[in-house]
Design an enzyme around this catalytic site. Sequence first.
Site, PDB file in Angstrom:
ATOM      1  N   HIS A 275      34.066 -34.614  11.340  1.00  0.00           N
ATOM      2  CA  HIS A 275      32.608 -35.306  11.676  1.00  0.00           C
ATOM      3  C   HIS A 275      32.991 -36.322  12.878  1.00  0.00           C
ATOM      4  O   HIS A 275      32.021 -37.196  13.361  1.00  0.00           O
ATOM      5  CB  HIS A 275      32.309 -36.099  10.461  1.00  0.00           C
ATOM      6  CG  HIS A 275      33.207 -37.172  10.124  1.00  0.00           C
ATOM      7  ND1 HIS A 275      34.048 -37.492   8.891  1.00  0.00           N
ATOM      8  CD2 HIS A 275      33.130 -38.611  10.546  1.00  0.00           C
ATOM      9  CE1 HIS A 275      34.540 -38.621   9.099  1.00  0.00           C
ATOM     10  NE2 HIS A 275      34.102 -39.250   9.741  1.00  0.00           N
TER      11      HIS A 275
ATOM     12  N   ASP B  14      35.755 -30.539   6.673  1.00  0.00           N
ATOM     13  CA  ASP B  14      35.982 -31.740   7.498  1.00  0.00           C
ATOM     14  C   ASP B  14      37.182 -32.068   8.232  1.00  0.00           C
ATOM     15  O   ASP B  14      37.785 -32.871   7.897  1.00  0.00           O
ATOM     16  CB  ASP B  14      35.002 -33.143   6.913  1.00  0.00           C
ATOM     17  CG  ASP B  14      35.172 -34.068   7.767  1.00  0.00           C
ATOM     18  OD1 ASP B  14      34.982 -33.832   9.143  1.00  0.00           O
ATOM     19  OD2 ASP B  14      34.997 -35.480   7.281  1.00  0.00           O
TER      20      ASP B  14
ATOM     21  N   GLY C  40      35.959 -46.405  10.268  1.00  0.00           N
ATOM     22  CA  GLY C  40      36.987 -46.699  11.098  1.00  0.00           C
ATOM     23  C   GLY C  40      38.115 -45.844  10.753  1.00  0.00           C
ATOM     24  O   GLY C  40      39.278 -45.750  11.575  1.00  0.00           O
TER      25      GLY C  40
ATOM     26  N   SER D 158      38.311 -42.824   9.163  1.00  0.00           N
ATOM     27  CA  SER D 158      38.015 -41.392   9.335  1.00  0.00           C
ATOM     28  C   SER D 158      38.949 -40.662  10.164  1.00  0.00           C
ATOM     29  O   SER D 158      39.300 -41.135  11.433  1.00  0.00           O
ATOM     30  CB  SER D 158      36.531 -41.424   9.837  1.00  0.00           C
ATOM     31  OG  SER D 158      35.571 -41.614   8.959  1.00  0.00           O
ATOM     32  N   GLY D 159      39.244 -39.605   9.874  1.00  0.00           N
ATOM     33  CA  GLY D 159      40.228 -38.975  10.555  1.00  0.00           C
ATOM     34  C   GLY D 159      41.824 -39.071  10.180  1.00  0.00           C
ATOM     35  O   GLY D 159      42.733 -38.352  10.535  1.00  0.00           O
TER      36      GLY D 159
END
Length: 833
Positions: free
Chosen positions: A638, A690, A782, A784-785
Site C-alpha cells: 500500500h 500487502d 508512517g 507502514s512497510g
Amino acid sequence: MDPMDGGMRYTPGRSDKDWDQGVTFLPASDNKKLEKKRGPARVRVIVGLVILAAVLALIVGVLVWHFHFRKDLNLQKIYTGSLRITNQAFVNEYENPDSAEFQDLAKQVSSQLKLMYSESPLLTKYYVGSRVQAFSEGSVIAYYESDFTVPVGQAAAVDQAVSDLTNTYSSTKSRRIANQGVLIFDHVVTSVLDTRLFSNARTNTRFSQHTRGTAEEIIKSPGFPDSPYPPNSVVQWQLRGDQGFALKLSFDTFNLEQNCANDFVRVYDSLVPMDKFLLAEKCGYYSPSDPLTFISTRNVMLVTLVTNDNGNYPGFRARVSQIKRDELPCGGTLTGSSGNFQSPNFPNYYSPNTTCQWNIEVPAGKFIKLKFPKFMVSTESCADYVQIAGKSKLCGQLATNYMVTGNSSKMTVVFYSDSSYVDRGFSATYEAYEPTDPCPEMYQCENKRCVKPTMRCDGWNDCGDSSDEKKCQCDSSMIQCKNSFCKPMFFLCDGVNDCGDGTDEINCGCKTGEFKCSNDQCISEKMKCDGNRDCTDGSDEEGCSREMSCTVSTFTCNNNKCITKNNPQCDGQDDCGDGSDESNCNCGKKAFKSSRVVGGEDAVVGEFPWQVSLHIKNMAHVCGASIISERWLVTAAHCVQDDKIKYSQPSTWEAYLGLHTQKDKQTATKRFLKQIIPHPSYNPYTYDNDIALMELDSAVTYSDTIRPICLPSGTDVYNSSDSVIITGWGATREGGSGAIVLQKARVRIINGTTCDKLMSGQITSRMMCAGVLTGGVDACQGDSGGPLAYLSSERMYLAGVVSWGDGCARKNKPGIYTNVPKFRGWIKEKTGV
C-alpha cells in the site's frame, strides 16, 4: 581392582631354576630320548625372554604414568589478591615495576605471603610462589598472584583453605607476622583466577596508564580501528589516577563477538583480575549513543580483553578520566509536594561500594507515593538493592513506573551496592497524596497502583496484579469465568484458555465445513492436507495419506530435500544434510547488545540495523522498509500505490539505510531504487497480500548500522502471546506527527480467531495480528512497510510487515501485519534471497 588384574599374570616366586629342576624328573631311559627334549629347552628360553620383556614393559609403563599421566592429575591454580600495608607510605617509584623500590617491597610482600600460607598445612604442601603485580595508594595496597599446584581431588579443599585464611586476615584489624621490621598488613582479599586469563594457548600483553589532572587518556584494543584485535590473547590495561580521585571509563566504540564465551571484556575495580571486584563482563555491540560508562571506587581500574582464535571484529576504544567522588550526587534531603532523584551516574552504571540515603518529607498530613520510571539494579542475590522505609529490598529489573506508597509524610530510601557487578541503576519520582484518597476518582489496586474505574472487571489485567479483575460480577456481554474473572465474549471458544480455569473453552465445537485442530482452533475443511500449516500447531497436515511435496510452506534444501520442521533455518542444526539450511545466516544479529525494550521509547543507534526510512525525493519520511540483502528491501504494497504522486515509480523514492534520527540524514547511506515489485494479488480495499519488494540501484556495504534481517521460512509459525518488536518513525499517537528518533515497542502476537472477531471478520490467512489489547502500544501512520521482528536463536526474523489498523493503540484494536512466511516462496522467486 588392580590395573594388572585384568591381564596375564606373572608370578615372581618362580625362576628358571625351577624349570630346570622340573626337567630332571622327566623319565628318560636313554640319552637319545633325553636329546629329544632339547626343543622344550628352547621354548623355556623364549618364555623367559617374554616374561623379562613384560616386566620391563611394566616398569616403563609405571614410570611413564608417574612422570606423564600423573602430572595431568594436578591443576595449576592461581589466586589473585590484594592487601593493605599499614606501616608503609606510597612513593611514586612504586608505580614502576622496574624500580629498585618496587622490587624491594615486592620481595618483602612475597616473603610474607609465603609465611601467611604456611599457617595452613594444606596450602604449604601445594604452594609454589607469589608475584606482586602492582602497588597503589592507601597506605600502600599490594596486588599479587599466588600459584599452587593442586591434585584434582584437593581443588575444593584448597579453595576453602585459601578462603578461610583470607577471612582470618580480613577480619583482624591489623595482623603482624612475628619477625621485627616486617610488614604489617590487613584487608586481605583473594579470588581464584579465571582459567581463561592464564591459558598457555593465549599470549599475554599488559599496558599501564596514569591519568593526571583534567586530561583524558585513550585506551583501545590492539589494531583498532584498522585491523581486527589479536586472536588467542589476554590484554590488560592497568589504569591509574591521582590520589583522592576515582576513574571514569567510557567506551566510545565497543564491538566484539556476540558470544561472551568467545571474546569478552572485563572491567575490575582493582589492578589485578579479582572476581570480588568485577564490575562487568561485556561482549557484543554497544551503541555510541548509549555508551558503557563505569566509575571506580578509588584511583585504580583494570580492563581485560580476552579473545579466542577468531579475532574478526574491530574491538573497542575508551576514554579514561578522573573525577572527584563527591561530584556524583548521592542521597540528601528532599522536601516539597513532589520531586525526583536517581542513583549516582544514572543512566550509566553506578559505582560499586556505594551507599546513598534520601530523606523525603512532604507537607504534614499527606502521604508519599514513590514511582520508578526506570529500575535496573544488579540481581546477584539482591547484593545491590533499594530499600524503602526499612522494609523489603528491591532489585533486578522492575516494570516501568513501579510504585510504592507510604503511610506517613516521611520516607527514607536507601541505595546500596557491594564491591562487584554493577548495573545502570534507577530514576525515581515522589509526590504527596491525601491519605483518605490515595487514588482520586480512580480505583486503587492491591499493589497500590491507580487505574481508571472503567477498567474494573473489563477482562484485562490493568493493575498488573489482576486485583482489578477479582470477584467480578459480569454482565451479559462478558464471559463469567468460574474463578470470578470476566472475559470479553470474543474470547469464547477461540482455542485459548483465557479464563485460566477453562470456562471459556467448555462445550465448544467447530461449524459445519470446518476442521477442528488439536488445539481447538477451527479452520476451513478445505485447508486440511493442502500442504500448508493452517492450524498453528500443524495438526491439519498430520496423518495425510499423500506425501507432502515441497511447497512455499516447506523449506527446500539445495539437495531438493523438503523440511517441514518449524523454523529450520539458522537454528544451529543441519536439517538438510548438506548444510543449506544453515548457510546465509549473516542476518538478524542485533547490533545493540542488551536492549531492554519496554514499548514506545527511543531506539539506540545501530539497535535495529535493518530498518530503512523511505522518502519521497527531497521530501520527508513516508514509509518504512526492511533490508533483506545488499540489494533488496521488503515493504508494504500500500506504500507504493499511485495517488496524486506516482508512488509505484522507482524514480519517486530515495531510501535511507543506517538512519537513526530524521534530522541527521547526512549520517545515513542513501540509495535510489532500480525497481519496485508489489505483490500481484494485493487488494487495496482489504489490504490482503500487502507486501512489496524494492531493488536498490546499487548494493550497500554492511556495517554496524546496516545489516539484513533474517527471512523466515514458509513453515514458520508464531504462536499467541509470542513477543515481537515493532520499529519505525511513525506518529507517536493517533493523529500526531511522526517521530524524529527511531521508536521501538514490544507487543505480542494475538490469536487469529480472537483478532478476526475484534476486527469484524476482516482478517485473512495472509495477515497476522499483534499488539497490546489494553491499548497504548501500537504501530501508527508512517510505520507502514516497517518490520515486525521476532527473536529466535539469537537472531531477529522478519515475521511481519506493518500493514493496517483501526486507529492507533486503541483498546481491543490490534495492529495488522502482513504474514511474511506466507510469501517466502514469492520473495525467493523475485529476489533469489
